[in-house]
Design a protein around this motif. Structure first.
Motif, PDB file in Angstrom:
ATOM      1  N   MET A  36     -15.465   8.064  17.140  1.00 51.36           N
ATOM      2  CA  MET A  36     -15.648   7.229  17.923  1.00 51.36           C
ATOM      3  C   MET A  36     -15.749   6.188  17.445  1.00 51.36           C
ATOM      4  SD  MET A  36     -16.763   7.751  21.935  1.00 51.36           S
ATOM      5  CE  MET A  36     -18.430   8.068  21.296  1.00 51.36           C
ATOM      6  N   ILE A  37     -16.579   5.750  17.037  1.00 48.22           N
ATOM      7  CA  ILE A  37     -16.601   4.161  16.438  1.00 48.22           C
ATOM      8  C   ILE A  37     -15.858   3.613  15.353  1.00 48.22           C
ATOM      9  CG2 ILE A  37     -18.597   2.379  15.213  1.00 48.22           C
ATOM     10  CD1 ILE A  37     -21.221   4.165  15.568  1.00 48.22           C
ATOM     11  N   LEU A  38     -15.216   4.163  14.757  1.00 53.09           N
ATOM     12  CA  LEU A  38     -13.753   3.804  14.315  1.00 53.09           C
ATOM     13  C   LEU A  38     -12.640   3.202  15.453  1.00 53.09           C
ATOM     14  CD1 LEU A  38     -13.630   6.103  11.029  1.00 53.09           C
ATOM     15  CD2 LEU A  38     -14.818   3.223  11.484  1.00 53.09           C
ATOM     16  N   PHE A  63      -6.446   4.692  22.954  1.00 54.14           N
ATOM     17  CA  PHE A  63      -6.314   5.700  22.934  1.00 54.14           C
ATOM     18  C   PHE A  63      -7.255   6.295  22.516  1.00 54.14           C
ATOM     19  CE2 PHE A  63      -3.558   9.134  21.684  1.00 54.14           C
ATOM     20  CZ  PHE A  63      -3.452  10.075  22.297  1.00 54.14           C
ATOM     21  N   ILE A  64      -7.096   6.036  21.098  1.00 52.37           N
ATOM     22  CA  ILE A  64      -8.022   6.751  20.019  1.00 52.37           C
ATOM     23  C   ILE A  64      -9.506   7.144  20.534  1.00 52.37           C
ATOM     24  CG2 ILE A  64      -9.013   6.519  17.789  1.00 52.37           C
ATOM     25  CD1 ILE A  64      -6.344   5.571  16.505  1.00 52.37           C
ATOM     26  N   ALA A  65     -10.380   6.059  20.552  1.00 54.48           N
ATOM     27  CA  ALA A  65     -11.298   5.677  21.671  1.00 54.48           C
ATOM     28  C   ALA A  65     -11.836   6.337  22.675  1.00 54.48           C
ATOM     29  CB  ALA A  65     -11.711   4.291  21.850  1.00 54.48           C
ATOM     30  N   ALA A  66     -10.924   7.229  23.742  1.00 59.39           N
ATOM     31  CA  ALA A  66     -10.709   8.082  24.770  1.00 59.39           C
ATOM     32  C   ALA A  66     -10.880   9.578  24.256  1.00 59.39           C
ATOM     33  CB  ALA A  66      -9.758   7.847  25.152  1.00 59.39           C
ATOM     34  N   LEU A  67      -9.870   9.855  23.124  1.00 54.72           N
ATOM     35  CA  LEU A  67      -9.591  10.616  22.342  1.00 54.72           C
ATOM     36  C   LEU A  67     -11.004  11.569  22.048  1.00 54.72           C
ATOM     37  CD1 LEU A  67      -6.478  11.435  21.005  1.00 54.72           C
ATOM     38  CD2 LEU A  67      -7.159  12.442  22.537  1.00 54.72           C
ATOM     39  N   SER A  68     -11.570  10.306  21.336  1.00 57.06           N
ATOM     40  CA  SER A  68     -12.869  10.578  20.540  1.00 57.06           C
ATOM     41  C   SER A  68     -14.000  10.954  21.981  1.00 57.06           C
ATOM     42  CB  SER A  68     -13.065   9.473  19.812  1.00 57.06           C
ATOM     43  OG  SER A  68     -12.054   9.040  18.675  1.00 57.06           O
ATOM     44  N   ALA A  69     -13.726   9.936  22.665  1.00 55.97           N
ATOM     45  CA  ALA A  69     -15.235  10.457  23.573  1.00 55.97           C
ATOM     46  C   ALA A  69     -14.585  11.707  24.701  1.00 55.97           C
ATOM     47  CB  ALA A  69     -14.728   8.972  24.595  1.00 55.97           C
ATOM     48  N   ILE A  70     -13.539  11.606  24.033  1.00 53.88           N
ATOM     49  CA  ILE A  70     -13.296  13.384  25.149  1.00 53.88           C
ATOM     50  C   ILE A  70     -13.687  14.891  24.440  1.00 53.88           C
ATOM     51  CG2 ILE A  70     -11.426  14.921  25.615  1.00 53.88           C
ATOM     52  CD1 ILE A  70      -9.828  12.420  27.110  1.00 53.88           C
ATOM     53  N   GLN A  71     -12.901  14.585  22.949  1.00 59.27           N
ATOM     54  CA  GLN A  71     -13.866  15.390  21.885  1.00 59.27           C
ATOM     55  C   GLN A  71     -15.544  14.945  21.784  1.00 59.27           C
ATOM     56  OE1 GLN A  71     -12.077  17.765  19.989  1.00 59.27           O
ATOM     57  NE2 GLN A  71     -13.696  17.996  18.952  1.00 59.27           N
ATOM     58  N   ILE A  81     -17.792  14.533  24.396  1.00 58.37           N
ATOM     59  CA  ILE A  81     -17.845  15.594  25.580  1.00 58.37           C
ATOM     60  C   ILE A  81     -17.946  16.964  25.342  1.00 58.37           C
ATOM     61  CG2 ILE A  81     -17.608  15.281  27.702  1.00 58.37           C
ATOM     62  CD1 ILE A  81     -17.790  12.182  27.746  1.00 58.37           C
ATOM     63  N   TYR A  82     -16.957  17.531  25.263  1.00 61.93           N
ATOM     64  CA  TYR A  82     -15.971  18.791  25.793  1.00 61.93           C
ATOM     65  C   TYR A  82     -16.625  19.751  24.294  1.00 61.93           C
ATOM     66  CZ  TYR A  82     -14.310  16.741  30.146  1.00 61.93           C
ATOM     67  OH  TYR A  82     -14.280  16.303  31.045  1.00 61.93           O
ATOM     68  N   GLN A  83     -16.581  19.156  23.027  1.00 60.85           N
ATOM     69  CA  GLN A  83     -16.792  20.258  22.158  1.00 60.85           C
ATOM     70  C   GLN A  83     -16.140  21.309  22.231  1.00 60.85           C
ATOM     71  OE1 GLN A  83     -20.765  20.576  22.480  1.00 60.85           O
ATOM     72  NE2 GLN A  83     -21.576  18.978  22.263  1.00 60.85           N
ATOM     73  N   PHE A  84     -14.596  20.736  22.012  1.00 62.33           N
ATOM     74  CA  PHE A  84     -13.950  21.567  22.167  1.00 62.33           C
ATOM     75  C   PHE A  84     -13.504  23.090  20.506  1.00 62.33           C
ATOM     76  CE2 PHE A  84     -11.538  18.323  23.705  1.00 62.33           C
ATOM     77  CZ  PHE A  84     -11.357  18.888  24.726  1.00 62.33           C
ATOM     78  N   GLY A  85     -13.692  22.427  19.698  1.00 61.81           N
ATOM     79  CA  GLY A  85     -14.035  23.026  18.262  1.00 61.81           C
ATOM     80  C   GLY A  85     -15.813  24.318  18.578  1.00 61.81           C
ATOM     81  N   LYS A  86     -16.500  23.683  18.922  1.00 62.36           N
ATOM     82  CA  LYS A  86     -17.574  24.405  19.189  1.00 62.36           C
ATOM     83  C   LYS A  86     -17.209  25.893  20.089  1.00 62.36           C
ATOM     84  CE  LYS A  86     -22.430  24.671  21.153  1.00 62.36           C
ATOM     85  NZ  LYS A  86     -23.556  23.564  21.782  1.00 62.36           N
ATOM     86  N   GLN A  87     -16.560  25.396  21.561  1.00 63.28           N
ATOM     87  CA  GLN A  87     -16.459  26.828  22.813  1.00 63.28           C
ATOM     88  C   GLN A  87     -14.866  26.887  21.726  1.00 63.28           C
ATOM     89  OE1 GLN A  87     -17.100  26.787  25.300  1.00 63.28           O
ATOM     90  NE2 GLN A  87     -18.007  24.945  25.320  1.00 63.28           N
ATOM     91  N   SER A  88     -14.536  27.419  20.633  1.00 68.03           N
ATOM     92  CA  SER A  88     -13.396  27.086  20.056  1.00 68.03           C
ATOM     93  C   SER A  88     -13.599  28.495  19.408  1.00 68.03           C
ATOM     94  CB  SER A  88     -11.851  26.964  19.307  1.00 68.03           C
ATOM     95  OG  SER A  88     -11.228  27.990  18.764  1.00 68.03           O
TER      96      SER A  88
END
Length: 87
Positions: free
Chosen positions: A1-3, A20-28, A30-37
């Motif tokens: 997210m910092i990058l 766009f990159i910062a927003a995607l990083s923040a969403i990832q 927050i929602y932790q898609f990998g953990k949910q998967s």
């Protein structure tokens, strides 16, 4: 997210790309898609095990085991519920 936030620097002309990159990083984050998967994959293995061993149990025991499995299910996003019901 910092990058992703680093692209907001004034010396870079890619402000929208950085946002766009910062927003995607923040969403990832927050929602932790990998953990949910991973949790969903483990749960699907338990369902498959129950299906393959269903003949061993009587109806009441099978229903109890199914109810126990459903208690550990991951919540489904409300956006996906209507699509799942239409299938």
């Amino acid at each position: 997210m910092i990058l992703g936030c680093a692209v907001f620097a004034p010396f870079s002309g890619n402000f929208i790309f950085g946002a766009f990159i910062a927003a995607l990083s923040a969403i990832q984050f927050i929602y932790q898609f990998g953990k949910q998967s991973g949790l969903a994959q483990e749960q699907s293995k338990k369902y498959l095990e129950l299906i393959t061993e269903a003949a061993r149990y009587d109806d009441n025991e099978l229903l109890n085991r199914l109810n126990d499995l459903q208690k550990n299910d991951c919540p489904v996003w409300s956006v996906l519920e209507s699509a799942a019901h239409k299938k």
